[in-house]
Design a protein around this motif. Structure first.
Motif, PDB file in Angstrom:
ATOM      1  N   ILE A  34     -66.859 -16.245 -69.540  1.00 52.24           N
ATOM      2  CA  ILE A  34     -65.888 -17.108 -68.869  1.00 52.24           C
ATOM      3  C   ILE A  34     -66.629 -18.025 -67.914  1.00 52.24           C
ATOM      4  N   PRO A  35     -66.477 -19.330 -68.066  1.00 54.69           N
ATOM      5  CA  PRO A  35     -67.237 -20.268 -67.227  1.00 54.69           C
ATOM      6  C   PRO A  35     -66.723 -20.280 -65.793  1.00 54.69           C
ATOM      7  N   ALA A  36     -67.602 -20.621 -64.861  1.00 55.12           N
ATOM      8  CA  ALA A  36     -67.206 -20.736 -63.454  1.00 55.12           C
ATOM      9  C   ALA A  36     -66.439 -22.024 -63.199  1.00 55.12           C
ATOM     10  N   THR A  37     -66.704 -23.038 -64.015  1.00 56.45           N
ATOM     11  CA  THR A  37     -65.989 -24.313 -63.894  1.00 56.45           C
ATOM     12  C   THR A  37     -65.636 -24.842 -65.269  1.00 56.45           C
ATOM     13  N   LEU A  38     -64.595 -25.640 -65.321  1.00 52.97           N
ATOM     14  CA  LEU A  38     -64.180 -26.303 -66.550  1.00 52.97           C
ATOM     15  C   LEU A  38     -64.230 -27.821 -66.328  1.00 52.97           C
ATOM     16  N   LYS A  39     -64.827 -28.534 -67.249  1.00 53.57           N
ATOM     17  CA  LYS A  39     -64.871 -29.993 -67.177  1.00 53.57           C
ATOM     18  C   LYS A  39     -63.745 -30.556 -68.036  1.00 53.57           C
ATOM     19  N   THR A  40     -62.816 -31.276 -67.430  1.00 55.68           N
ATOM     20  CA  THR A  40     -61.729 -31.907 -68.165  1.00 55.68           C
ATOM     21  C   THR A  40     -61.786 -33.415 -67.927  1.00 55.68           C
ATOM     22  N   LYS A  41     -60.901 -34.146 -68.571  1.00 58.28           N
ATOM     23  CA  LYS A  41     -60.911 -35.606 -68.432  1.00 58.28           C
ATOM     24  C   LYS A  41     -60.632 -36.047 -67.002  1.00 58.28           C
ATOM     25  N   ASP A  42     -59.832 -35.270 -66.295  1.00 56.58           N
ATOM     26  CA  ASP A  42     -59.397 -35.680 -64.955  1.00 56.58           C
ATOM     27  C   ASP A  42     -59.950 -34.824 -63.826  1.00 56.58           C
ATOM     28  N   TYR A  43     -60.329 -33.578 -64.117  1.00 60.01           N
ATOM     29  CA  TYR A  43     -60.735 -32.665 -63.061  1.00 60.01           C
ATOM     30  C   TYR A  43     -61.933 -31.819 -63.474  1.00 60.01           C
ATOM     31  N   THR A  44     -62.678 -31.408 -62.472  1.00 65.51           N
ATOM     32  CA  THR A  44     -63.548 -30.248 -62.609  1.00 65.51           C
ATOM     33  C   THR A  44     -62.798 -29.084 -61.977  1.00 65.51           C
ATOM     34  N   ILE A  45     -62.583 -28.032 -62.744  1.00 67.94           N
ATOM     35  CA  ILE A  45     -61.700 -26.953 -62.332  1.00 67.94           C
ATOM     36  C   ILE A  45     -62.518 -25.697 -62.039  1.00 67.94           C
ATOM     37  N   ASN A  46     -62.267 -25.105 -60.889  1.00 71.06           N
ATOM     38  CA  ASN A  46     -62.872 -23.819 -60.559  1.00 71.06           C
ATOM     39  C   ASN A  46     -62.105 -22.699 -61.246  1.00 71.06           C
ATOM     40  N   VAL A  47     -62.826 -21.744 -61.796  1.00 73.02           N
ATOM     41  CA  VAL A  47     -62.223 -20.593 -62.478  1.00 73.02           C
ATOM     42  C   VAL A  47     -62.579 -19.325 -61.708  1.00 73.02           C
ATOM     43  N   GLU A  48     -61.570 -18.714 -61.111  1.00 72.69           N
ATOM     44  CA  GLU A  48     -61.747 -17.438 -60.425  1.00 72.69           C
ATOM     45  C   GLU A  48     -61.311 -16.305 -61.337  1.00 72.69           C
ATOM     46  N   GLN A  49     -62.139 -15.278 -61.458  1.00 74.05           N
ATOM     47  CA  GLN A  49     -61.756 -14.081 -62.198  1.00 74.05           C
ATOM     48  C   GLN A  49     -61.199 -13.070 -61.194  1.00 74.05           C
ATOM     49  N   LEU A  50     -59.874 -13.093 -61.028  1.00 75.56           N
ATOM     50  CA  LEU A  50     -59.255 -12.246 -60.017  1.00 75.56           C
ATOM     51  C   LEU A  50     -59.238 -10.782 -60.421  1.00 75.56           C
ATOM     52  N   VAL A  51     -58.785 -10.513 -61.642  1.00 77.13           N
ATOM     53  CA  VAL A  51     -58.689  -9.135 -62.136  1.00 77.13           C
ATOM     54  C   VAL A  51     -59.456  -9.047 -63.447  1.00 77.13           C
ATOM     55  N   THR A  52     -60.453  -8.183 -63.492  1.00 77.84           N
ATOM     56  CA  THR A  52     -61.267  -8.040 -64.702  1.00 77.84           C
ATOM     57  C   THR A  52     -61.163  -6.655 -65.329  1.00 77.84           C
ATOM     58  N   THR A  53     -60.632  -5.697 -64.582  1.00 84.25           N
ATOM     59  CA  THR A  53     -60.451  -4.345 -65.109  1.00 84.25           C
ATOM     60  C   THR A  53     -59.127  -3.781 -64.599  1.00 84.25           C
ATOM     61  N   GLY A  54     -58.644  -2.768 -65.290  1.00 82.81           N
ATOM     62  CA  GLY A  54     -57.483  -2.035 -64.799  1.00 82.81           C
ATOM     63  C   GLY A  54     -56.158  -2.440 -65.412  1.00 82.81           C
ATOM     64  N   LEU A  55     -56.104  -3.564 -66.143  1.00 79.11           N
ATOM     65  CA  LEU A  55     -54.863  -3.997 -66.779  1.00 79.11           C
ATOM     66  C   LEU A  55     -54.846  -3.568 -68.244  1.00 79.11           C
ATOM     67  N   ARG A  56     -53.621  -3.333 -68.766  1.00 76.03           N
ATOM     68  CA  ARG A  56     -53.455  -2.984 -70.183  1.00 76.03           C
ATOM     69  C   ARG A  56     -52.502  -4.002 -70.815  1.00 76.03           C
ATOM     70  N   THR A  57     -53.073  -4.943 -71.507  1.00 76.65           N
ATOM     71  CA  THR A  57     -52.331  -5.986 -72.209  1.00 76.65           C
ATOM     72  C   THR A  57     -51.258  -6.620 -71.308  1.00 76.65           C
ATOM     73  N   PRO A  58     -51.676  -7.345 -70.278  1.00 79.49           N
ATOM     74  CA  PRO A  58     -50.694  -8.029 -69.421  1.00 79.49           C
ATOM     75  C   PRO A  58     -49.918  -9.064 -70.224  1.00 79.49           C
ATOM     76  N   TRP A  59     -48.612  -9.169 -69.950  1.00 79.01           N
ATOM     77  CA  TRP A  59     -47.748 -10.040 -70.757  1.00 79.01           C
ATOM     78  C   TRP A  59     -47.100 -11.133 -69.922  1.00 79.01           C
ATOM     79  N   GLY A  60     -46.518 -10.776 -68.790  1.00 78.60           N
ATOM     80  CA  GLY A  60     -45.834 -11.766 -67.959  1.00 78.60           C
ATOM     81  C   GLY A  60     -46.216 -11.603 -66.499  1.00 78.60           C
ATOM     82  N   ILE A  61     -46.138 -12.701 -65.754  1.00 76.47           N
ATOM     83  CA  ILE A  61     -46.428 -12.660 -64.328  1.00 76.47           C
ATOM     84  C   ILE A  61     -45.386 -13.492 -63.599  1.00 76.47           C
TER      85      ILE A  61
END
Length: 469
Positions: free
Chosen positions: A110-137
């Motif tokens: 998973i990249p730390a940033t994403l390059k798009t046409k309009d933005y450079t986007i920061n990507v935070e990995q908030l939760v990486t363990t402990g979830l089982r097939t999350p569906w809705g938030i």
């Protein structure tokens, strides 16, 4: 596997007929039919390399088998199902998967940033363990959210961290790994006053562990107090006589519009023809009041043969809802079969055609319908062939991403991507930009109160937070 010349095709068919190829292993079949385009070492030649992590058209044995057998529309990959039998296609698929230098399910980091046409986007990995097939938030406030897990749980997310304690007292659900379970979650529009939390889930009045028990998507609401689910009320459930056995494509997406009505989907549950039957719940979009009451202006409320909560029909499996921030129209994403994923605008009493009209074919390769257009049936805004397994939808209306206002973000399961769709004033898709690809199945996209965009991934099960630099 580019399109063969006439001589090559005739030779291939002759070889198949006389049975010379029958019994060959995957490596031999690959060398005979595939190496000329994809390279003897799968390194790529006139066609793409086959040792990689960036599988554009789906990874793993299932998608690869279908791509070989049926081809990939709008590419040079033709259908080989008339040249190779299923056993041979399975053998060559297993050979390609086994040849990977990385595990066949390996993904890009998973990249730390994403390059798009309009933005450079920061990507935070908030939760990486402990979830089982999350569906809705769903966000309670800027610091707290609730997440459903398909095996049958609700988890709390506080300040970007997963609460280790699950909510107890929740209803049991039918769940067999790939079907059923907990789906979407929503908050009452007046949540701060009422405290109501809504969930959609696979339900049976029989034994939840029995995969043959009559089941259907059900919607309930309850309150969460001290990690306890209390005061549950049913807001939608069909009679047992309308439930089905062995079904899949449950729908399960929930959405409150700006007027406070609750919309939700039930997929066709593998009973396509019932999608056109107003007396059956499958293959529909429904509209009810927050307490489950039927709105008096629902389109079929005066039809004695119809379920009065139905709002639209002919919907194979709606997986995303979002309301346009300017026009107020509700847009929805819908799974097609193999090909023909759709983006639609929800119309009162609309018939979206499934399975009478479709831009896809069945997974078996059989034709579902020869028609893509029919009077009285609505056309999609756009459709995707091959199927990207389009899932969540979220209109951008946050000031953090002001350049994307009225753009629609959609996520894809099979293609593992987020696409930004530029929507014109006349409801056309002017452009599509892929902003994230190949890091997992995109199950949900949701805007937080602070304007950040949250993404739920499956395989791996994670929560990402996107903000512009």
């Amino acid at each position: 596997m580019k399109k063969q010349g006439r001589v090559g095709a005739l030779i291939s068919l002759l070889v198949l007929i006389i049975g010379v190829v029958k019994g060959q292993d995957g490596a031999t079949i690959y060398k005979t039919y595939c190496a000329g385009c994809h390279g003897t070492q799968l390194q790529g030649a006139s066609a793409a390399r086959l040792i990689k992590t960036d599988w554009k058209y789906g990874r793993g044995n299932g998608p690869m088998f279908r791509n070989i057998k049926f081809g990939i529309p709008s590419t040079d990959m033709v259908a080989w199902g008339k040249v190779l039998n299923d056993e041979q296609i399975k053998s060559v698929t297993e050979f390609v998967v086994a040849s990977q230098t990385l595990p066949p399910d390996a993904r890009r980091p998973i990249p730390a940033t994403l390059k798009t046409k309009d933005y450079t986007i920061n990507v935070e990995q908030l939760v990486t363990t402990g979830l089982r097939t999350p569906w809705g938030i769903e966000f309670i406030d800027s610091n707290n959210a609730l997440i459903t897990e398909r095996p049958g749980a609700i988890r709390s997310l506080a300040n970007g961290k997963l609460d280790a304690t699950s909510i107890s007292g929740l209803p049991s659900t039918t769940y067999q790994q790939t079907t059923g379970g907990y789906f979407d979650i929503a908050l009452d529009p007046n949540y701060k006053t009422t405290g109501w939390v809504y969930i959609a889930y696979g339900h049976t009045n029989g034994n939840p562990a029995d995969k043959n028990a009559p089941s259907m998507t059900k919607v309930v609401r309850g309150k969460i107090k001290d990690h306890q689910w209390v005061e549950q009320q049913t807001v939608f459930e069909v009679a047992d006589s309308l439930k089905v056995t062995g079904g899949n494509r449950w729908g399960g997406r929930l959405f409150f519009d700006k007027d406070g009505f609750l919309f939700f989907s039930i997929g066709d549950m593998a009973r396509a023809d019932d999608s056109q039957d107003l007396g059956r719940p499958t293959g529909k979009v429904f509209r009810i009041a927050a307490d489950g009451a039927i709105p008096k202006d629902n389109p079929f409320v005066r039809n004695p043969k119809a379920l009065p909560a139905i709002y639209s029909i002919g919907n194979r499996n709606v997986q995303g809802f979002s309301q346009h921030p300017v026009t107020g129209e509700i847009w929805m994403t819908e799974h097609g079969p193999m090909g023909g994923d759709e983006l639609n605008i929800l119309k009162k009493g609309g018939n979206y055609g499934w399975p009478v009209i479709t831009y896809g074919i069945d997974y078996s390769g059989e034709i579902v319908s020869n028609d893509t257009l029919k009077a009285g049936m609505l056309q999609p805004v756009i459709y995707w062939t091959p199927s990207i397994a389009v899932c969540p939808a979220e209109f951008v209306s946050t000031k953090l991403f002001s350049k994307w206002t009225t753009n629609l973000l959609v996520g894809a399961l099979a293609f593992e991507e987020i696409r930004r769709l530029v929507i014109t004033k006349d409801n056309k898709v002017a452009d599509q930009e892929i902003i994230l690809k190949g890091v997992g199945r995109i199950r949900e996209i949701k805007t937080a109160p602070d304007g950040a965009i949250y993404v739920l991934l499956n395989e791996p099960d994670m929560v990402l937070r996107l903000t512009p630099q």
